[in-house]
Design an enzyme around this catalytic site. Structure first.
Site, PDB file in Angstrom:
ATOM      1  N   GLY A 140      81.610  27.656  78.275  1.00 45.40           N
ATOM      2  CA  GLY A 140      80.206  27.586  77.893  1.00 45.40           C
ATOM      3  C   GLY A 140      80.064  26.651  76.705  1.00 45.40           C
TER       4      GLY A 140
ATOM      5  N   THR B 284      85.745  22.873  82.213  1.00 44.13           N
ATOM      6  CA  THR B 284      86.646  23.757  81.468  1.00 44.13           C
ATOM      7  C   THR B 284      87.331  24.628  82.498  1.00 44.13           C
ATOM      8  OG1 THR B 284      85.498  23.795  79.355  1.00 44.13           O
ATOM      9  CG2 THR B 284      86.830  25.698  79.829  1.00 44.13           C
TER      10      THR B 284
HETATM   11  N1  ASP Z   1      83.637  25.460  76.105  1.00 45.10           N
HETATM   12  C1  ASP Z   1      83.815  24.046  76.334  1.00 45.10           C
HETATM   13  C2  ASP Z   1      83.596  23.311  75.057  1.00 45.10           C
HETATM   14  O1  ASP Z   1      82.687  23.649  74.332  1.00 45.10           O
HETATM   15  C3  ASP Z   1      82.922  23.485  77.369  1.00 45.10           C
HETATM   16  C4  ASP Z   1      82.810  24.283  78.654  1.00 45.10           C
HETATM   17  O2  ASP Z   1      83.271  25.405  78.760  1.00 45.10           O
HETATM   18  O3  ASP Z   1      82.230  23.771  79.617  1.00 45.10           O
HETATM   19  O4  ASP Z   1      84.280  22.345  74.794  1.00 45.10           O
END
Ligand code: ASP
Length: 315
Positions: free
Chosen positions: A232, A181
């Site tokens: 996250g 992300t």
């Molecule tokens: N927040 C992102 C999601 O849930 C994943 C991440 O931030 O790594 O798709």
């Protein structure tokens, strides 16, 4: 005064073990983004354009989980989410589960510029973007061998579609080598704020899953006081309206750094280990995380700092 903060995802548990072989390339990418977009901000580019370009550059780095190099879903395909918000007028744009464009954040920006609607999904969002000049690409181009190998590992070891970090049945984007992300927050010379977030989501995510990244108020928020981009386990960030929670706490009088930390403390019990970058209207930046690491960097007064583990380093 202009300033910029970026992230390339948070992940992992336990103490920081030091950089991996791939990390120098990630740091080089972040440095490139910060120096280019920092200079652009200095030369008068708006915060909205700055976060668009920053995230576009991060999407183009295959080692980050967004655009090319996104993680693979349950069935081995790539579906991407992105959103962007402009603090001065609360305009926003978001695309969900796009599959055939190089830059989901550019698509989200086009949705914002179009004025209505705010969110578009799937093929219609892809078509909307391609018609307006976003480069069309194939799934094969988006899929890298690193992500294919990670997906195979997920498939072989713990194939339970839809499982989350909490029950530890899936190898998620939050393993140190499977994380991602990307996001950016900026303040421009007019004092306007903007935020942008883009992701491929989590390895093995079920078809149709939507994370927090494309949801205004969950993964991304900007108003005239604060701009926020989260990373996250998305479900917990959705359930707490995490990015907006930072803004609400800040408006209620908390400092930018307390607002971010208190938000993360709300998200954590819901299984949402992660991190956040935020900037306020005075240009103060907070970049806390509760995971082993978060790829992150800042540009303030021409000084560039990047970090992965607990420490930030000046360049
Ligand atoms: N927040 C992102 C999601 O849930 C994943 C991440 O931030 O790594 O798709």
């Amino acid at each position: 005064m202009v300033a910029l903060a970026i992230h390339g995802g948070a992940g992992g548990d336990g103490p920081w073990k030091g950089p991996t072989d791939l990390d120098p390339d990630r740091i080089a990418c972040m440095y490139g983004v910060l120096s280019r977009v920092g200079s652009l901000l200095e030369s008068g580019v708006t915060a909205l354009e700055a976060v668009t370009i920053a995230v576009e550059m991060l999407e183009d780095e295959p080692l980050f989980n967004a655009g090319r190099g996104s993680v693979l879903t349950e069935d081995g395909s790539i579906t991407m989410d992105a959103s962007i918000m402009n603090g001065s007028d609360y305009s926003a744009g978001s695309v969900v589960n796009v599959t055939k464009i190089r830059s989901p954040i550019r698509a989200a920006r086009l949705v914002l510029d179009n004025g209505w609607p705010v969110m578009m999904n799937g093929d219609a969002a892809d078509d909307f973007a391609v018609e307006r000049g976003v480069e069309q690409v194939t799934q094969e181009w988006l899929r890298t061998s690193l992500r294919k190998a990670q997906w195979q590992k997920w498939k072989d070891s713990k194939a339970k579609p839809g499982s989350t970090d909490e029950d530890d049945k899936a190898v998620l984007d939050h393993d140190t080598e499977q994380m991602g992300t990307v996001g950016a927050v900026a303040i421009d010379y007019l004092g306007n704020l903007a935020a942008a977030t883009s992701t491929g989501g989590m390895t093995g995510k079920p078809n149709g899953r939507i994370g927090d990244a494309p949801i205004i108020g969950a993964g991304t928020w900007a108003d005239n006081k604060v701009a926020v981009s989260c990373t996250g386990v998305g479900e917990a960030f959705i359930r707490t309206c995490a990015a907006h929670e930072v803004a609400a706490r800040f408006r209620a009088g908390e400092s930018i750094s307390s607002a971010c930390n208190n938000m993360l403390n709300m998200v954590a019990p819901l299984g949402g280990r992660g991190g956040v970058i935020a900037i306020d209207a005075e240009g103060k930046i907070a970049i806390p995380f509760q995971t082993m690491l978060m790829y992150r960097g800042t540009w303030e007064d021409g000084v560039i700092k990047t970090g992965i583990g607990p420490d930030l380093f000046s360049h």
